[in-house]
Design an enzyme around this catalytic site. Sequence first.
Site: not given
Length: 333
Positions: A2-3, A52, A322
């Site tokens: 989750p960002e 986060k 990524r």
Amino acid sequence: MPEGHTIHRLAAALDELYGGQSLRVCSPQGRFADGASRLDGQVLLGSQAHGKHLFLPFGPRADMSLDDASVTWLRIHLGLYGAWTFDGDREFTAPHAIGAPRRRVGERGEHALKGGGGSALSGLNGGSLEPGHQGAGAHGPAPEEWEPPEPRGAVRLRLLGEHGVADLTGPAACELLDAEGVATVRRRLGPDPLRADADVEAFVAKARSRRKSIGELLMDQAVISGAGNIYRAETLFRVGVSPFQAGNRISQERLRAIWEDLRPLMEYGVATGFITTVDLDDVPDPLPPHDPEAGRWYVYHRTGRPCLRCGTPVAEREVASRRLFWCPTCQAR
């Protein structure tokens, strides 16, 4: 993972649902049993997010200052697999779940509880937002009829209030800290664009001091907190910066422009639970039938499809394990 907007959204939900309440706390899985027993019966004094990381302060009284030495802080980092799920009576206003990887790219994964009283988060109150899910209403169990459900899966932590329950599964971190411990964690983090105390100049200085590419630096939580892969790709496109430009070769003005573009995008994510970055003037009309992301994102997950501004095929490259997306023409420098 989750960002950052998701964690701020979660903090707001937990504060609205449980702030000022004495909670029953347990660890059905058993891995956090000692920590849960210390929090059981304590009052949730609020909630904070930094990037986060979620910080929840607990104390014996609702009127306590967060500076009081007896305040105990719960730190949670969801990581790749962590999630909160909620259940409650008709008075409980909550999303069904926050966190955990979605089955589809960009899937929101949030909808109002069936029969619940709407949502603790704007963007989820009112009618159904996702097919097959019921929105706000008074069709759930009355408070005197509701019973907490049995924990599903390996529930690390359960918070039980008067009208509903929140279960935490799969977090990367779940620990108790004192105030100094919280400060130590936060000193390791870069500024968070969603926090009122964020310092853009700290981000500029950190980025300008490094030779790594800005595409890598925006994912480095020690440089800037909260941005993830979608925000990284989209804000660099919107500002027109190559993701491969070294941080120490980008002007202060362009770095500030990145920050100033990123902040409202993330604020929109907090308000809606949804990441949308395409300006209305750039949304194709009609949307290409095989390019649904064109209505939401400029480059993210649009490899090989035409740039919404210049028509150049969107490029993709793996950077630091990524997938990175960019327009070779609009982001040539």
